[in-house]
Design a protein around this motif. Structure first.
Motif, PDB file in Angstrom:
ATOM      1  N   ILE A 171       0.826  -1.113   0.090  1.00 58.13           N
ATOM      2  CA  ILE A 171      -0.155   0.274   0.010  1.00 58.13           C
ATOM      3  C   ILE A 171       1.033   1.149  -0.105  1.00 58.13           C
ATOM      4  N   ASP A 172       0.802   2.047  -0.906  1.00 57.95           N
ATOM      5  CA  ASP A 172       1.472   3.369  -0.982  1.00 57.95           C
ATOM      6  C   ASP A 172       0.477   4.544  -1.210  1.00 57.95           C
ATOM      7  N   LEU A 173       0.397   5.362   0.006  1.00 59.02           N
ATOM      8  CA  LEU A 173      -0.524   6.465   0.202  1.00 59.02           C
ATOM      9  C   LEU A 173       0.310   7.797   0.105  1.00 59.02           C
ATOM     10  N   THR A 174       1.425   7.891  -0.172  1.00 58.98           N
ATOM     11  CA  THR A 174       2.287   8.790  -0.376  1.00 58.98           C
ATOM     12  C   THR A 174       1.515  10.056  -0.575  1.00 58.98           C
ATOM     13  N   SER A 175       1.873  11.356   0.093  1.00 56.67           N
ATOM     14  CA  SER A 175       1.199  12.675  -0.384  1.00 56.67           C
ATOM     15  C   SER A 175      -0.096  12.722  -0.517  1.00 56.67           C
ATOM     16  N   ASN A 176      -0.756  12.407   0.840  1.00 55.23           N
ATOM     17  CA  ASN A 176      -2.236  12.591   0.836  1.00 55.23           C
ATOM     18  C   ASN A 176      -2.315  13.763   1.936  1.00 55.23           C
ATOM     19  N   LEU A 177      -3.856  13.585   2.686  1.00 61.70           N
ATOM     20  CA  LEU A 177      -4.030  14.379   3.633  1.00 61.70           C
ATOM     21  C   LEU A 177      -4.260  13.539   4.602  1.00 61.70           C
ATOM     22  N   ILE A 178      -4.047  12.350   4.874  1.00 58.96           N
ATOM     23  CA  ILE A 178      -4.442  11.550   5.974  1.00 58.96           C
ATOM     24  C   ILE A 178      -4.084  11.867   7.306  1.00 58.96           C
ATOM     25  N   SER A 179      -5.229  12.058   8.225  1.00 56.34           N
ATOM     26  CA  SER A 179      -4.725  12.467   9.704  1.00 56.34           C
ATOM     27  C   SER A 179      -5.446  11.457  10.487  1.00 56.34           C
ATOM     28  N   GLU A 180      -6.243  10.638  10.025  1.00 56.58           N
ATOM     29  CA  GLU A 180      -6.954   9.345  10.799  1.00 56.58           C
ATOM     30  C   GLU A 180      -6.797   8.163  10.169  1.00 56.58           C
ATOM     31  N   ILE A 181      -6.313   7.168  10.895  1.00 56.81           N
ATOM     32  CA  ILE A 181      -6.573   5.822  10.515  1.00 56.81           C
ATOM     33  C   ILE A 181      -7.305   4.804  11.601  1.00 56.81           C
ATOM     34  N   ASP A 182      -8.137   3.933  10.980  1.00 60.80           N
ATOM     35  CA  ASP A 182      -8.786   3.362  11.992  1.00 60.80           C
ATOM     36  C   ASP A 182      -7.939   1.968  12.457  1.00 60.80           C
ATOM     37  N   GLU A 183      -8.225   1.848  13.635  1.00 59.37           N
ATOM     38  CA  GLU A 183      -7.236   0.648  14.349  1.00 59.37           C
ATOM     39  C   GLU A 183      -7.191  -0.723  13.761  1.00 59.37           C
ATOM     40  N   ASP A 184      -8.163  -0.737  13.163  1.00 57.95           N
ATOM     41  CA  ASP A 184      -8.189  -2.216  12.179  1.00 57.95           C
ATOM     42  C   ASP A 184      -7.813  -1.947  10.673  1.00 57.95           C
ATOM     43  N   ALA A 185      -7.578  -0.930  10.414  1.00 53.57           N
ATOM     44  CA  ALA A 185      -7.493  -0.768   8.925  1.00 53.57           C
ATOM     45  C   ALA A 185      -6.590  -1.798   8.257  1.00 53.57           C
ATOM     46  N   PHE A 186      -5.357  -2.166   8.894  1.00 46.48           N
ATOM     47  CA  PHE A 186      -4.243  -2.812   8.274  1.00 46.48           C
ATOM     48  C   PHE A 186      -4.142  -4.226   9.035  1.00 46.48           C
ATOM     49  N   ARG A 187      -4.528  -4.225  10.213  1.00 41.82           N
ATOM     50  CA  ARG A 187      -4.206  -5.354  11.062  1.00 41.82           C
ATOM     51  C   ARG A 187      -4.503  -6.703  10.386  1.00 41.82           C
ATOM     52  N   LYS A 188      -5.875  -6.770   9.579  1.00 40.07           N
ATOM     53  CA  LYS A 188      -6.050  -8.066   9.300  1.00 40.07           C
ATOM     54  C   LYS A 188      -5.611  -8.285   7.830  1.00 40.07           C
ATOM     55  N   LEU A 189      -4.703  -7.816   7.383  1.00 42.07           N
ATOM     56  CA  LEU A 189      -4.298  -8.098   6.144  1.00 42.07           C
ATOM     57  C   LEU A 189      -2.978  -8.996   6.139  1.00 42.07           C
ATOM     58  N   PRO A 190      -3.373 -10.231   5.846  1.00 44.48           N
ATOM     59  CA  PRO A 190      -2.387 -11.418   6.094  1.00 44.48           C
ATOM     60  C   PRO A 190      -1.170 -11.707   5.406  1.00 44.48           C
ATOM     61  N   ARG A 191      -1.372 -10.991   4.226  1.00 43.80           N
ATOM     62  CA  ARG A 191       0.144 -10.702   3.388  1.00 43.80           C
ATOM     63  C   ARG A 191       0.791  -9.523   2.944  1.00 43.80           C
ATOM     64  N   LEU A 192       0.459  -8.493   3.859  1.00 45.55           N
ATOM     65  CA  LEU A 192       0.714  -7.342   3.565  1.00 45.55           C
ATOM     66  C   LEU A 192       2.243  -6.996   3.951  1.00 45.55           C
ATOM     67  N   ARG A 193       3.328  -6.580   2.949  1.00 46.21           N
ATOM     68  CA  ARG A 193       4.645  -6.655   3.273  1.00 46.21           C
ATOM     69  C   ARG A 193       5.165  -5.243   3.160  1.00 46.21           C
ATOM     70  N   GLU A 194       4.531  -4.346   2.368  1.00 46.85           N
ATOM     71  CA  GLU A 194       5.354  -3.080   2.435  1.00 46.85           C
ATOM     72  C   GLU A 194       4.051  -2.065   2.727  1.00 46.85           C
ATOM     73  N   LEU A 195       4.407  -1.029   3.472  1.00 45.72           N
ATOM     74  CA  LEU A 195       3.253   0.127   3.889  1.00 45.72           C
ATOM     75  C   LEU A 195       4.108   1.297   3.806  1.00 45.72           C
ATOM     76  N   VAL A 196       3.671   2.284   2.967  1.00 42.13           N
ATOM     77  CA  VAL A 196       4.111   3.537   2.706  1.00 42.13           C
ATOM     78  C   VAL A 196       3.296   4.665   2.993  1.00 42.13           C
ATOM     79  N   LEU A 197       3.387   5.479   3.988  1.00 46.18           N
ATOM     80  CA  LEU A 197       2.367   6.520   4.367  1.00 46.18           C
ATOM     81  C   LEU A 197       3.163   7.896   4.548  1.00 46.18           C
ATOM     82  N   ARG A 198       4.268   8.007   3.960  1.00 44.74           N
ATOM     83  CA  ARG A 198       4.962   9.395   4.170  1.00 44.74           C
ATOM     84  C   ARG A 198       4.247  10.738   3.511  1.00 44.74           C
ATOM     85  N   ASP A 199       4.608  11.676   4.052  1.00 41.31           N
ATOM     86  CA  ASP A 199       4.161  12.937   3.592  1.00 41.31           C
ATOM     87  C   ASP A 199       2.560  12.931   3.868  1.00 41.31           C
TER      88      ASP A 199
END
Length: 321
Positions: A171-199
């Motif tokens: 998941i790559d969400l670079t350069s958005n306006l994200i200020s809030e993330i639900d507690e379970d947004a990523f936790r139940k993704l069994p194969r997630l390897r890369e998470l990019v939330l910069r900027d």
């Protein structure tokens, strides 16, 4: 006797000739057939007919003779339904455009009732939604493995944005306006390897899956309480952790054993413990994997804790004075 027979036959023929109808001679009008080309122009001149008086006669030709018109025999109801089915246009993946959803190459519908893969670009299992002025994460095809939605206006990551995406790896969400993330947004993704939330504008990091190997949350607003205690403890395969420009006041411990790169530059880290990287109880311990440590841009004097780097293959980058 023969003479009498001939006389009777002659009288019969004469009587038939007298009683037969008189044939009138057919008179063909030679004026028309002898007309020249100039006369024909005058004879069939349609230009002088007023538009209001022009009439067009439409007639249906009746077939000559007494032949009966053949009509096709009535078809069974099942055959009619089959023809109607075959005449319905189908999409590439076999679905019908009248169906409420667009599975396959077109993907599910967005809130604007528009297929995701027409709004974005879908190539195999990768979905590119970069620079589309999105304010929310669109519904993704269930086979999505790589999702890019950079340079948009997304403000929140909801609980169900990535639900049931069991093949999602990046998941790559670079350069958005994200200020809030639900507690379970990523936790139940069994194969997630890369998470990019910069900027972005993230203040609190949610619980993350332990399968991650690459995390980049640089240039956010995590501050002193934005990362939970032992947030990265069980991520045994985590190799790269980038947390620069977040106003952090401490290094998030413990760090995974296989970590190769740790970037913490431009934060507010004031001090470091001697067991931050090394095991002070085991002087023979060597941490070979961690070769890239960035602490420059922090108000910390690395020379105050010399025992903290004794197990490292190279010194951290930062202020040693």
């Amino acid at each position: 006797m023969k003479t009498l027979a001939r006389l009777v036959l002659g009288l019969v023929i004469l009587d038939a000739a007298v009683t037969a109808p008189t044939l009138e001679s057919i008179n063909y009008d030679s004026e028309t057939y002898d007309a020249t080309l100039e006369d024909l122009d005058n004879l069939y001149n349609y230009e002088n007919i007023p538009m209001g008086q022009a009439e067009i006669e439409i007639a249906t030709a009746i077939p000559s003779g007494n032949r009966e018109l053949l009509t096709p025999p009535p078809q069974p109801k099942d055959a009619e339904e089959e023809e109607e089915e075959e005449s319905t246009p189908r999409l590439i993946d076999g679905s019908s455009p009248q169906e409420p959803e667009f599975p396959g190459v077109l993907g599910p519908h967005t809130n604007e009732d528009f297929p995701t893969c027409l709004l974005c670009t879908c190539i195999s299992t990768t979905v590119y939604c970069d620079d589309h002025e999105l304010d929310a994460i669109p519904p993704l095809p269930k086979n999505t493995a790589y999702f890019y939605s950079r340079f948009n206006r997304i403000k929140k990551i909801n609980r169900n944005d990535f639900a049931s995406l069991n093949d999602l790896r990046k998941i790559d969400l670079t350069s958005n306006l994200i200020s809030e993330i639900d507690e379970d947004a990523f936790r139940k993704l069994p194969r997630l390897r890369e998470l990019v939330l910069r900027d972005n504008k993230i203040r609190q990091l949610p619980e993350l899956p332990t399968t991650l190997t690459f995390i980049d949350i640089s240039n956010n607003r995590l501050g002193r309480k934005g990362i939970k205690q032992e947030a990265f403890k069980d991520m045994y395969d985590l190799h790269h952790l980038y947390l620069s420009d977040n106003n952090l006041e401490h290094i998030p411990l413990p760090l995974p054993e296989n970590l190769r790169a740790l970037h913490l530059q431009n934060n507010n880290i004031l001090e470091m413990r001697e067991d931050t990287f090394c095991n002070v109880k085991n002087l023979t311990y060597i941490r070979k994997a961690l070769e890239d440590i960035r602490l420059d841009g922090n108000p910390i004097n690395l020379s105050k804790t010399p025992q903290a780097y004794i197990c490292l293959p190279r010194l951290p980058i930062g202020n040693l004075v």
